[in-house]
Scaffold this active site. Structure first.
Site, PDB file in Angstrom:
ATOM      1  N   CYS A  65      48.475  63.244 -52.068  1.00  0.00           N
ATOM      2  CA  CYS A  65      49.334  62.540 -50.865  1.00  0.00           C
ATOM      3  C   CYS A  65      49.021  60.811 -51.731  1.00  0.00           C
ATOM      4  O   CYS A  65      47.686  60.442 -51.482  1.00  0.00           O
ATOM      5  CB  CYS A  65      48.356  62.766 -49.418  1.00  0.00           C
ATOM      6  SG  CYS A  65      49.031  61.855 -48.446  1.00  0.00           S
ATOM      7  N   CYS A 431      57.994  27.404  -9.483  1.00  0.00           N
ATOM      8  CA  CYS A 431      58.383  28.909  -8.778  1.00  0.00           C
ATOM      9  C   CYS A 431      60.281  28.552  -8.763  1.00  0.00           C
ATOM     10  O   CYS A 431      60.283  27.316  -9.097  1.00  0.00           O
ATOM     11  CB  CYS A 431      58.388  28.573  -6.937  1.00  0.00           C
ATOM     12  SG  CYS A 431      59.421  27.211  -6.008  1.00  0.00           S
ATOM     13  N   CYS A 434      61.642  25.528  -7.353  1.00  0.00           N
ATOM     14  CA  CYS A 434      61.570  24.388  -8.584  1.00  0.00           C
ATOM     15  C   CYS A 434      62.611  23.889  -9.353  1.00  0.00           C
ATOM     16  O   CYS A 434      63.053  23.117  -9.416  1.00  0.00           O
ATOM     17  CB  CYS A 434      60.032  24.065  -8.984  1.00  0.00           C
ATOM     18  SG  CYS A 434      58.982  23.990  -8.101  1.00  0.00           S
TER      19      CYS A 434
END
Length: 524
Positions: A65, A431, A434
């Site tokens: 691999c 917020c 606001c």
């Protein structure tokens, strides 16, 4: 030297692979895909004698691999050059194997070598020892489901149309510190003896645990025992079958001392279906929303998509809950941009969305509140999400829920002009009210020019703002991104804007808005 084709039609070439500073070269077979879609295969026809029985990147019968799928792209217009590059890469990997070095991008190659019957694991706990196993059956056959919560797993089985047929499969879970690697010979294991020999090369302590559990199971009435091995890389397992009809042949001295060595085994491919794994798999470096108590107010064009994204990020699992709040019903005119479809027409959006989430993720804790948000009783929330896009309701939510409750507002501006999200997380954070005051003064706007005002609809349908479902999905995606950042204690920038209309220019960079002096909620 070309030697013909393999059984599946690949071109086979024989030669030598000679790593840098190796004592000598080693005979190998190089197989080329005639369609040049897959990487060439490399098989060592002779295994370097100094290598241990199990080494990284070297599989059964000499398969090497050397590249992980997805790490490189094959140039289909340069088959010769790309094949030579693959051979050079394989030579480099073999050289690192001989020097005891590891190649990091091949760390998960064991998946390719441990292929067996599927076994599903739905466990949140990390407790070792004996486990509960459910055998369920459907049209395709029977499967094993390991669980630490029978009720949750049964809900998942119902969604797959499985019927529980047995709960008596003896199952043990053991832990190892060793990475699993296949043996270069005697692979895959066919007996308990093969398993124990293999584990001896990886972790002798784990070998003893496995052997002890198999002998412990032999004292019961079980016909088989399922052993799950928890390794740092993955969970793998096997079934060992007790022969209750006849004595096991005793060819070796060790067999005469312990008949368990000759028991037949079957590898089991363990597939995790637990909620924590499903949430963490795509964001392994981040905290998820597992264990959080989250409420989504509004299950409309934003909230429906957002609720699904939150669940895929772990919301409603591992002790957490998702609460969906909406008093409206789904009408035909909603179908063009809503997460729900025809089967949910004239049903309450919160109820229908909760049922849809349970269909997608059985066993999650989701509750619907088909009432106006002002009448909903939402307590002890970790995060409150306003996905209604209604200004007046957004102001009410800010005033009703204390600032100690983190609040996320997500909305669409104009006819899909932009999508925005605002996170209020602390006393110093602005917020939603606001932001409304800032916008009235012309500050912190989403775009530089006035938002277009477009209304559509007539008659009983009423007027509405048109925009495609893709805008709803982008608003939900922005909300989910902020929610995940919140879970990872990333609270800035609190205000985020994504302009959708390419004819518009962004009016405000992502930022942390200051409190508005006019806001009655934040300055009182």
């Amino acid at each position: 030297m070309f030697t013909g084709k393999s059984d599946d039609g690949w071109f086979c070439l024989l030669g030598q692979i000679a790593p840098f500073q190796a004592e000598r070269g080693y005979r190998c077979e190089f197989q080329l895909d005639p369609t040049f879609i897959d990487f060439p295969r490399v098989w060592l026809l002779e295994i370097p004698p100094k290598l241990p029985a199990a080494v990284p990147h070297l599989g059964p019968h000499g398969s090497l691999c050397y590249l992980a799928k997805g790490t490189v792209v094959i140039d289909i217009y340069d088959p010769v050059g790309q094949s030579l590059a693959c051979l050079e890469r394989a030579t480099t990997v073999l050289g690192k194997i001989l020097r005891g070095e590891l190649v990091e991008n091949l760390a998960e190659e064991f998946f390719a070598y441990w292929q067996g019957l599927p076994c599903f694991v739905d466990m949140q706990s990390r407790q070792m020892g004996e486990q509960d196993c459910i055998v369920a059956e459907c049209v395709g056959g029977s499967l094993c489901f390991i669980t630490d919560n029978e009720e949750r797993t049964t809900e998942k089985l119902k969604s797959l149309d499985f019927q529980v047929t047995d709960k008596t499969v003896l199952t043990y879970r053991v832990k190892t510190t060793a990475q699993p690697r296949p043996m270069t010979s005697h692979w895959p294991p066919k007996t308990v003896g093969d398993i124990l020999d293999w584990q001896s090369t990886l972790d002798r302590a784990c070998r003893r645990k496995i052997h002890r559990r198999i002998k412990e199971g032999a004292k019961t009435q079980a016909n088989a025992v399922l052993i799950l091995v928890e390794s740092p890389l993955m969970t793998y397992g096997f079934l060992a079958f007790y022969d209750r009809q006849r004595a096991v042949p005793k060819a070796k001295l060790s067999d005469r001392r312990d008949s368990s060595y000759g028991l037949a085994v079957i590898p089991m491919s363990v597939l995790r279906i637990d909620d924590r794994f499903l949430a963490e798999r795509n964001i392994p470096t981040l905290r998820t929303l597992t264990g959080k108590n989250i409420a989504v107010v509004g299950c409309g064009t934003i909230g429906g998509y957002l609720a699904e994204m939150l669940v895929k990020a772990g919301a409603g699992t591992c002790g957490g809950r998702v609460s969906l709040v909406d008093s409206d019903i789904l009408l035909p005119q909603n179908l063009g941009r809503h997460r729900l479809g025809f089967p949910h027409l004239y049903k309450n959006k919160a109820d229908a969305m909760a049922n849809e989430l349970l269909r997608l993720a059985p066993g999650i804790d989701v509750r619907s509140l088909p009432v106006d948000a002002r009448q909903a009783h939402l307590e002890k929330l970790d995060l409150l999400i306003d996905a209604t896009g209604e200004e007046s309701l957004g102001h009410w939510l800010c005033s009703h829920y204390q600032r100690s409750t983190p609040m996320l507002s997500v909305w669409i501006e104009g006819p899909g002009t932009a999508v925005r999200a605002l996170l209020r997380i602390a006393d110093s954070g602005a917020c939603y009210r606001c932001l409304w005051h800032h916008n009235r003064r012309g500050d912190l706007l989403s775009v530089t020019t006035p938002l277009p005002s477009i209304l559509a609809g007539q008659g009983c349908e009423g007027l509405y703002v048109p925009f495609p479902a893709s805008v709803s999905v982008q608003a939900a995606s922005l909300g989910a991104e902020v929610a995940l950042d919140w879970a990872n204690e990333v609270y800035s920038p609190a205000l985020r804007t994504k302009v959708i209309d390419r004819t518009q220019q962004r009016g405000t960079d992502d930022c942390d808005p200051p409190l508005a002096s006019e806001c009655p909620l934040c300055t009182s």
